[in-house]
Design a protein around this motif. Structure first.
Motif, mmCIF file in Angstrom:
data_model
loop_
_atom_site.group_PDB
_atom_site.id
_atom_site.type_symbol
_atom_site.label_atom_id
_atom_site.label_comp_id
_atom_site.label_asym_id
_atom_site.label_seq_id
_atom_site.Cartn_x
_atom_site.Cartn_y
_atom_site.Cartn_z
ATOM 1 N N SER A 103 0.797 -1.227 0.000
ATOM 2 C CA SER A 103 0.000 0.000 0.000
ATOM 3 C C SER A 103 0.829 1.276 0.000
ATOM 4 C CB SER A 103 -0.935 0.016 1.208
ATOM 5 O OG SER A 103 -0.185 -0.027 2.407
ATOM 6 N N TYR A 104 2.137 1.154 -0.176
ATOM 7 C CA TYR A 104 2.961 2.357 -0.229
ATOM 8 C C TYR A 104 4.268 2.047 -0.936
ATOM 9 C CZ TYR A 104 5.800 0.441 3.555
ATOM 10 O OH TYR A 104 6.622 -0.347 4.304
ATOM 11 N N ALA A 105 4.987 3.093 -1.312
ATOM 12 C CA ALA A 105 6.317 2.950 -1.898
ATOM 13 C C ALA A 105 7.258 3.900 -1.181
ATOM 14 C CB ALA A 105 6.275 3.256 -3.389
ATOM 15 N N SER A 106 8.523 3.481 -1.037
ATOM 16 C CA SER A 106 9.535 4.328 -0.419
ATOM 17 C C SER A 106 10.381 4.982 -1.495
ATOM 18 C CB SER A 106 10.446 3.493 0.496
ATOM 19 O OG SER A 106 9.724 2.981 1.588
ATOM 20 N N PHE A 107 10.611 6.278 -1.351
ATOM 21 C CA PHE A 107 11.386 7.040 -2.315
ATOM 22 C C PHE A 107 12.482 7.806 -1.595
ATOM 23 C CE2 PHE A 107 7.258 6.561 -4.250
ATOM 24 C CZ PHE A 107 7.529 6.368 -5.598
ATOM 25 N N SER A 108 13.542 8.121 -2.330
ATOM 26 C CA SER A 108 14.490 9.124 -1.857
ATOM 27 C C SER A 108 14.290 10.369 -2.699
ATOM 28 C CB SER A 108 15.930 8.635 -1.978
ATOM 29 O OG SER A 108 16.324 8.541 -3.326
ATOM 30 N N ILE A 114 21.053 17.603 0.017
ATOM 31 C CA ILE A 114 20.013 17.084 0.910
ATOM 32 C C ILE A 114 19.397 15.823 0.297
ATOM 33 C CG2 ILE A 114 17.803 17.556 2.031
ATOM 34 C CD1 ILE A 114 18.505 20.528 1.851
ATOM 35 N N THR A 115 19.326 14.771 1.081
ATOM 36 C CA THR A 115 18.636 13.552 0.657
ATOM 37 C C THR A 115 17.716 13.123 1.786
ATOM 38 O OG1 THR A 115 20.472 12.818 -0.721
ATOM 39 C CG2 THR A 115 18.874 11.155 -0.064
ATOM 40 N N ARG A 116 16.484 12.815 1.415
ATOM 41 C CA ARG A 116 15.542 12.349 2.434
ATOM 42 C C ARG A 116 14.747 11.183 1.869
ATOM 43 N NH1 ARG A 116 11.752 16.258 5.900
ATOM 44 N NH2 ARG A 116 13.835 16.869 6.557
ATOM 45 N N ARG A 117 14.547 10.186 2.721
ATOM 46 C CA ARG A 117 13.724 9.041 2.333
ATOM 47 C C ARG A 117 12.320 9.235 2.903
ATOM 48 N NH1 ARG A 117 17.399 3.517 2.656
ATOM 49 N NH2 ARG A 117 19.140 4.298 1.416
ATOM 50 N N VAL A 118 11.313 8.978 2.060
ATOM 51 C CA VAL A 118 9.926 9.140 2.507
ATOM 52 C C VAL A 118 9.089 7.973 2.004
ATOM 53 C CG1 VAL A 118 10.106 11.647 2.475
ATOM 54 C CG2 VAL A 118 9.205 10.469 0.481
ATOM 55 N N ARG A 119 8.004 7.735 2.697
ATOM 56 C CA ARG A 119 6.998 6.774 2.236
ATOM 57 C C ARG A 119 5.869 7.551 1.595
ATOM 58 N NH1 ARG A 119 4.977 2.114 6.083
ATOM 59 N NH2 ARG A 119 3.538 3.768 6.533
ATOM 60 N N LEU A 120 5.454 7.111 0.416
ATOM 61 C CA LEU A 120 4.339 7.737 -0.271
ATOM 62 C C LEU A 120 3.190 6.737 -0.306
ATOM 63 C CD1 LEU A 120 3.591 10.345 -1.786
ATOM 64 C CD2 LEU A 120 4.364 9.256 -3.884
ATOM 65 N N VAL A 152 5.453 1.363 -9.895
ATOM 66 C CA VAL A 152 4.515 2.311 -9.301
ATOM 67 C C VAL A 152 4.285 3.441 -10.284
ATOM 68 C CG1 VAL A 152 5.173 1.810 -6.912
ATOM 69 C CG2 VAL A 152 6.345 3.632 -8.159
ATOM 70 N N ARG A 153 3.178 4.138 -10.101
ATOM 71 C CA ARG A 153 2.798 5.266 -10.949
ATOM 72 C C ARG A 153 2.587 6.470 -10.023
ATOM 73 N NH1 ARG A 153 0.116 5.527 -16.143
ATOM 74 N NH2 ARG A 153 -1.225 7.377 -16.347
ATOM 75 N N VAL A 154 3.332 7.546 -10.275
ATOM 76 C CA VAL A 154 3.293 8.726 -9.423
ATOM 77 C C VAL A 154 2.846 9.934 -10.235
ATOM 78 C CG1 VAL A 154 4.644 10.302 -7.990
ATOM 79 C CG2 VAL A 154 5.108 7.843 -7.925
ATOM 80 N N SER A 155 1.837 10.637 -9.755
ATOM 81 C CA SER A 155 1.383 11.874 -10.378
ATOM 82 C C SER A 155 2.124 13.057 -9.773
ATOM 83 C CB SER A 155 -0.121 12.076 -10.171
ATOM 84 O OG SER A 155 -0.855 11.044 -10.767
ATOM 85 N N VAL A 156 2.599 13.935 -10.630
ATOM 86 C CA VAL A 156 3.169 15.212 -10.189
ATOM 87 C C VAL A 156 2.079 16.247 -10.432
ATOM 88 C CG1 VAL A 156 5.043 16.864 -10.433
ATOM 89 C CG2 VAL A 156 5.451 14.423 -10.899
ATOM 90 N N LEU A 157 1.522 16.791 -9.360
ATOM 91 C CA LEU A 157 0.333 17.630 -9.451
ATOM 92 C C LEU A 157 0.654 19.097 -9.220
ATOM 93 C CD1 LEU A 157 -2.166 15.417 -7.393
ATOM 94 C CD2 LEU A 157 -1.851 15.469 -9.878
#
Length: 328
Positions: A103-108, A114-120, A152-157
């Protein structure tokens, strides 16, 4: 209540044996969730709408107020498709897929040093407010639209470019203590006023006008407001006239669609060896929390109320609001 009052919806009679003066409103709120999920099921059938849609964000208005509505559609700047380890560049921001979960993907997110890892999480918007030091524009948001085992498919809004909003409204019948008389509960006129205020507030911000004002040479409205009603018999002509004046499109979810979903749940309850009503009440945890199921929704579950000459379905009206965008 052997004789049915035509002024009371079929939904009330379907659940009548399970409600009292105490529990009626609780059941009504749960049916409201069912209606929202029916809307969500239809909208998720469209990849174009799924790319643009965010659940329950705060819609800004010219007043400075923010209104929480069920569905808001932003213009996608682009859509990015990732495999594990793949990276995409957005201006000077690099986004790299690290991990896929159900139900989520992890991205850097990397920008400069600056580098940050997040869950989307799926269907959740990650906006500039959360990571102002990473995103070059304050109007960019990222949304995970779809997920498989491999991609995964990510929208840039563009968060400043709101194209449509959809609100779900219903009113129900109400029991009164010490009486067999039924009433309409909260007045439908109040729900109509709420929806109209949101429409006007956003209309003035995004279109610099309102639907009610005549325009000599009307252009395509960049932002449109839509209201989906439930329990059709409770909405008066006065209610509909107010919506016609201030809201672009109004659709109705017929009673039969809600009851058909309830019957679907009744079968699931029987398969689980459970009593229907407790199972029903526990099953729907909220519009965004209820797990997907096999109940099917189509365009016939939505009837146009106004404008009366509209021939397009709810899905078609919304899809026309989203301009073309690149998929990379």
């Amino acid at each position: 209540m052997s004789t049915r009052d035509p002024r009371i919806s079929g939904i009330f009679y379907y659940f009548a044996e399970h409600t009292t003066t105490v529990t009626g409103r609780t059941v009504g709120r749960k049916i409201g969730v069912v209606q929202e999920i029916i809307v969500r099921k239809l909208l998720l059938q469209s990849e174009r709408l799924n790319d643009a849609m965010v659940f329950e964000p705060f819609l800004p208005g010219i007043s400075g107020a923010s209104h929480k509505v069920e569905f808001v559609f932003y213009q996608p700047l682009s859509v990015l498709e990732f495999g594990i380890g793949q990276a995409r560049q957005i201006d000077d921001l690099q986004m790299t897929l690290l991990r896929i979960a159900p139900s989520y993907a992890s991205f850097s997110f990397s920008r400069g040093a600056i580098t940050r890892r997040v869950r989307l999480p799926l269907h959740t918007l990650v906006a500039y407010r959360h990571y102002p030091e990473l995103i070059p524009s304050e109007t960019i948001g990222f949304k995970l639209s779809a997920i498989t085992n491999a991609t995964v498919r990510v929208s840039v809004l563009d968060l400043s470019d709101v194209r449509a909003s959809v609100e779900s409204k219903r009113v129900g019948a109400q029991r009164f203590a010490g009486s067999d008389k039924l009433g309409s509960g909260i007045q439908s006129i109040e729900k109509v006023k709420q929806a109209s205020l949101v429409a006007i507030d956003a209309d003035l911000l995004f279109n610099k006008t309102t639907k009610a004002l005549p325009v000599e040479n009307p252009e395509r409205r960049k932002y449109i407001s839509i209201v989906v009603l439930g329990n059709g018999v409770h909405w008066t002509e006065k209610d509909k006239n107010i919506l016609r004046t201030y809201v672009d499109y109004t659709y109705l979810v017929p009673d039969d669609s809600i009851i058909r979903y309830a019957e679907f749940i009744r079968v699931l309850a029987a398969q689980a060896g459970a009593d229907f009503f407790p199972f029903f009440m526990h099953y729907f945890e909220g519009m965004t929390k209820t797990a997907p199921d096999a109940f099917e929704v189509d365009q016939n579950d939505f009837e146009i109320i106004c404008p009366e000459d509209e021939t397009r379905s709810l899905r078609e009206v919304l899809e026309a609001q989203i301009e073309n965008y690149n998929v990379e």
